[in-house]
Design a protein around this motif. Structure first.
Motif, PDB file in Angstrom:
ATOM      1  N   ARG A   1       0.860  -1.158   0.000  1.00  0.00           N
ATOM      2  CA  ARG A   1       0.000   0.000   0.000  1.00  0.00           C
ATOM      3  C   ARG A   1       0.908   1.223   0.000  1.00  0.00           C
ATOM      4  O   ARG A   1       2.011   1.190   0.539  1.00  0.00           O
ATOM      5  N   THR A   2       0.417   2.307  -0.606  1.00  0.00           N
ATOM      6  CA  THR A   2       1.192   3.552  -0.598  1.00  0.00           C
ATOM      7  C   THR A   2       0.288   4.677  -0.116  1.00  0.00           C
ATOM      8  O   THR A   2      -0.936   4.517  -0.093  1.00  0.00           O
ATOM      9  N   PRO A   3       0.891   5.816   0.265  1.00  0.00           N
ATOM     10  CA  PRO A   3       0.043   6.978   0.504  1.00  0.00           C
ATOM     11  C   PRO A   3      -0.713   7.263  -0.794  1.00  0.00           C
ATOM     12  O   PRO A   3      -0.170   7.057  -1.876  1.00  0.00           O
ATOM     13  N   LEU A   4      -1.950   7.727  -0.685  1.00  0.00           N
ATOM     14  CA  LEU A   4      -2.727   7.948  -1.893  1.00  0.00           C
ATOM     15  C   LEU A   4      -2.134   9.089  -2.721  1.00  0.00           C
ATOM     16  O   LEU A   4      -1.903  10.180  -2.204  1.00  0.00           O
ATOM     17  N   LEU A   5      -1.895   8.811  -4.007  1.00  0.00           N
ATOM     18  CA  LEU A   5      -1.488   9.867  -4.932  1.00  0.00           C
ATOM     19  C   LEU A   5      -2.712  10.243  -5.751  1.00  0.00           C
ATOM     20  O   LEU A   5      -3.138   9.500  -6.638  1.00  0.00           O
ATOM     21  N   GLY A   6      -3.313  11.376  -5.410  1.00  0.00           N
ATOM     22  CA  GLY A   6      -4.594  11.764  -5.992  1.00  0.00           C
ATOM     23  C   GLY A   6      -4.462  12.353  -7.374  1.00  0.00           C
ATOM     24  O   GLY A   6      -3.368  12.688  -7.836  1.00  0.00           O
ATOM     25  N   LEU A   7      -5.585  12.498  -8.042  1.00  0.00           N
ATOM     26  CA  LEU A   7      -5.589  12.979  -9.419  1.00  0.00           C
ATOM     27  C   LEU A   7      -5.042  14.400  -9.525  1.00  0.00           C
ATOM     28  O   LEU A   7      -4.306  14.716 -10.467  1.00  0.00           O
ATOM     29  N   ALA A   8      -5.391  15.245  -8.581  1.00  0.00           N
ATOM     30  CA  ALA A   8      -4.919  16.631  -8.646  1.00  0.00           C
ATOM     31  C   ALA A   8      -3.399  16.675  -8.548  1.00  0.00           C
ATOM     32  O   ALA A   8      -2.743  17.420  -9.280  1.00  0.00           O
ATOM     33  N   GLU A   9      -2.844  15.850  -7.675  1.00  0.00           N
ATOM     34  CA  GLU A   9      -1.381  15.808  -7.541  1.00  0.00           C
ATOM     35  C   GLU A   9      -0.730  15.278  -8.807  1.00  0.00           C
ATOM     36  O   GLU A   9       0.323  15.756  -9.226  1.00  0.00           O
ATOM     37  N   MET A  10      -1.352  14.294  -9.416  1.00  0.00           N
ATOM     38  CA  MET A  10      -0.799  13.747 -10.653  1.00  0.00           C
ATOM     39  C   MET A  10      -0.848  14.797 -11.761  1.00  0.00           C
ATOM     40  O   MET A  10       0.118  14.996 -12.495  1.00  0.00           O
ATOM     41  N   ARG A  11      -1.976  15.479 -11.864  1.00  0.00           N
ATOM     42  CA  ARG A  11      -2.112  16.510 -12.907  1.00  0.00           C
ATOM     43  C   ARG A  11      -1.107  17.630 -12.737  1.00  0.00           C
ATOM     44  O   ARG A  11      -0.654  18.229 -13.708  1.00  0.00           O
ATOM     45  N   ALA A  12      -0.762  17.913 -11.482  1.00  0.00           N
ATOM     46  CA  ALA A  12       0.124  19.047 -11.209  1.00  0.00           C
ATOM     47  C   ALA A  12       1.588  18.699 -11.481  1.00  0.00           C
ATOM     48  O   ALA A  12       2.439  19.587 -11.492  1.00  0.00           O
ATOM     49  N   ASP A  13       1.884  17.436 -11.708  1.00  0.00           N
ATOM     50  CA  ASP A  13       3.269  17.002 -11.929  1.00  0.00           C
ATOM     51  C   ASP A  13       3.540  16.922 -13.434  1.00  0.00           C
ATOM     52  O   ASP A  13       2.922  16.140 -14.134  1.00  0.00           O
ATOM     53  N   PRO A  14       4.498  17.735 -13.911  1.00  0.00           N
ATOM     54  CA  PRO A  14       4.760  17.785 -15.354  1.00  0.00           C
ATOM     55  C   PRO A  14       5.108  16.419 -15.955  1.00  0.00           C
ATOM     56  O   PRO A  14       4.805  16.169 -17.124  1.00  0.00           O
ATOM     57  N   VAL A  15       5.724  15.552 -15.156  1.00  0.00           N
ATOM     58  CA  VAL A  15       6.095  14.236 -15.689  1.00  0.00           C
ATOM     59  C   VAL A  15       4.858  13.338 -15.834  1.00  0.00           C
ATOM     60  O   VAL A  15       4.842  12.386 -16.602  1.00  0.00           O
ATOM     61  N   LEU A  16       3.814  13.670 -15.091  1.00  0.00           N
ATOM     62  CA  LEU A  16       2.645  12.781 -15.050  1.00  0.00           C
ATOM     63  C   LEU A  16       1.435  13.295 -15.813  1.00  0.00           C
ATOM     64  O   LEU A  16       0.479  12.549 -16.030  1.00  0.00           O
ATOM     65  N   THR A  17       1.464  14.548 -16.239  1.00  0.00           N
ATOM     66  CA  THR A  17       0.252  15.144 -16.834  1.00  0.00           C
ATOM     67  C   THR A  17      -0.245  14.408 -18.066  1.00  0.00           C
ATOM     68  O   THR A  17      -1.423  14.497 -18.380  1.00  0.00           O
ATOM     69  N   ASP A  18       0.649  13.698 -18.743  1.00  0.00           N
ATOM     70  CA  ASP A  18       0.222  13.017 -19.966  1.00  0.00           C
ATOM     71  C   ASP A  18      -0.279  11.602 -19.719  1.00  0.00           C
ATOM     72  O   ASP A  18      -0.571  10.873 -20.672  1.00  0.00           O
ATOM     73  N   MET A  19      -0.377  11.196 -18.477  1.00  0.00           N
ATOM     74  CA  MET A  19      -0.859   9.835 -18.214  1.00  0.00           C
ATOM     75  C   MET A  19      -2.255   9.641 -18.790  1.00  0.00           C
ATOM     76  O   MET A  19      -3.122  10.508 -18.682  1.00  0.00           O
ATOM     77  N   ILE A  20      -2.461   8.486 -19.389  1.00  0.00           N
ATOM     78  CA  ILE A  20      -3.728   8.221 -20.069  1.00  0.00           C
ATOM     79  C   ILE A  20      -4.894   8.314 -19.101  1.00  0.00           C
ATOM     80  O   ILE A  20      -5.968   8.802 -19.439  1.00  0.00           O
ATOM     81  N   VAL A  21      -4.675   7.884 -17.870  1.00  0.00           N
ATOM     82  CA  VAL A  21      -5.769   7.880 -16.903  1.00  0.00           C
ATOM     83  C   VAL A  21      -6.272   9.296 -16.611  1.00  0.00           C
ATOM     84  O   VAL A  21      -7.394   9.478 -16.153  1.00  0.00           O
ATOM     85  N   LEU A  22      -5.446  10.288 -16.904  1.00  0.00           N
ATOM     86  CA  LEU A  22      -5.845  11.669 -16.632  1.00  0.00           C
ATOM     87  C   LEU A  22      -6.588  12.309 -17.802  1.00  0.00           C
ATOM     88  O   LEU A  22      -7.106  13.409 -17.676  1.00  0.00           O
ATOM     89  N   ARG A  23      -6.638  11.623 -18.913  1.00  0.00           N
ATOM     90  CA  ARG A  23      -7.340  12.207 -20.066  1.00  0.00           C
ATOM     91  C   ARG A  23      -8.828  12.304 -19.778  1.00  0.00           C
ATOM     92  O   ARG A  23      -9.428  11.392 -19.213  1.00  0.00           O
ATOM     93  N   ARG A  24      -9.378  13.393 -20.230  1.00  0.00           N
ATOM     94  CA  ARG A  24     -10.807  13.600 -20.053  1.00  0.00           C
ATOM     95  C   ARG A  24     -11.584  12.468 -20.708  1.00  0.00           C
ATOM     96  O   ARG A  24     -11.333  12.115 -21.861  1.00  0.00           O
ATOM     97  N   GLY A  25     -12.539  11.955 -19.986  1.00  0.00           N
ATOM     98  CA  GLY A  25     -13.395  10.931 -20.553  1.00  0.00           C
ATOM     99  C   GLY A  25     -12.766   9.563 -20.623  1.00  0.00           C
ATOM    100  O   GLY A  25     -13.373   8.646 -21.158  1.00  0.00           O
ATOM    101  N   ASN A  26     -11.555   9.433 -20.082  1.00  0.00           N
ATOM    102  CA  ASN A  26     -10.915   8.120 -20.118  1.00  0.00           C
ATOM    103  C   ASN A  26     -11.697   7.105 -19.303  1.00  0.00           C
ATOM    104  O   ASN A  26     -12.041   7.337 -18.155  1.00  0.00           O
ATOM    105  N   ARG A  27     -11.971   5.961 -19.922  1.00  0.00           N
ATOM    106  CA  ARG A  27     -12.704   4.919 -19.209  1.00  0.00           C
ATOM    107  C   ARG A  27     -11.978   3.584 -19.245  1.00  0.00           C
ATOM    108  O   ARG A  27     -12.511   2.583 -18.765  1.00  0.00           O
ATOM    109  N   LEU A  28     -10.808   3.583 -19.854  1.00  0.00           N
ATOM    110  CA  LEU A  28     -10.082   2.326 -19.993  1.00  0.00           C
ATOM    111  C   LEU A  28      -9.552   1.879 -18.629  1.00  0.00           C
ATOM    112  O   LEU A  28      -8.892   2.655 -17.935  1.00  0.00           O
TER     113      LEU A  28
END
Length: 152
Positions: A107-134
């Motif tokens: 288990r890890t501390p939760l890394l939330g969506l806002a934190e992921m979006r705010a990180d330049p290395v992570l902003t392109d993650m597919i899970v962050l794309r609008r409407g992503n359902r995969l």
DNA sequence: GCCAACGTTGGC
DNA sequence: GCCAACGTTGGC
């Protein structure tokens, strides 16, 4: 070796549920999307790294680290009329849907969506794309390393 | 509860 | 093969 993000609803199976399972391993059943199935069939291999993501819950985000623990095999829930994942159109002679085993590592501390979006290395993650359902998405080596770094 | 996004279904 | 309707996902 590849890296993946796999979504799970914590009501169904949280990272703690997975860690509490025998050998910390759960069968990843219920995938009913062809793109996700093809990842399992064609690309995912035992030992691949997995970001265990909690979805459809009060605090969505990465909640743990896991790894692929088996090769793909037919998902038994497709043939179970009692299962919400039952697929009457799947032919047992050539099963339509696959599953594989996933071993939770920690288990890890939760890394939330806002934190992921705010990180330049992570902003392109597919899970962050609008409407992503995969429910299974590939993660790049750089994204994987950054997330492990942040969760260290 | 709302709603955007997207996959699937089915009529033609 | 097209495409409108519908259902589901999932964050907010």
């Amino acid at each position: 070796m590849n890296y993946w993000l796999m979504k799970s609803e914590p009501d169904e199976c949280s990272i703690d549920d997975a860690l509490a399972a025998a050998a910390s391993t759960v069968e990843w059943t219920g995938v009913r999307n062809y793109q996700a199935r093809n990842f399992m069939r064609d690309v995912m291999r035992p030992g691949d790294g997995v970001l265990f993501y909690h979805s459809s819950c009060p605090q969505p985000g990465i909640a743990g680290i896991a790894e692929i623990a088996s090769t793909p095999r037919p998902d038994p829930t497709q043939f179970d009329p009692q299962s919400p994942y039952h697929d009457p159109k799947s032919d047992p002679a050539s099963p339509r849907w696959l599953m594989l085993k996933v071993r939770a590592l920690r288990r890890t501390p939760l890394l939330g969506l806002a934190e992921m979006r705010a990180d330049p290395v992570l902003t392109d993650m597919i899970v962050l794309r609008r409407g992503n359902r995969l429910s299974i998405t590939p993660v790049t080596g750089a994204q994987w390393r950054r997330i492990l770094e942040r969760l260290a």
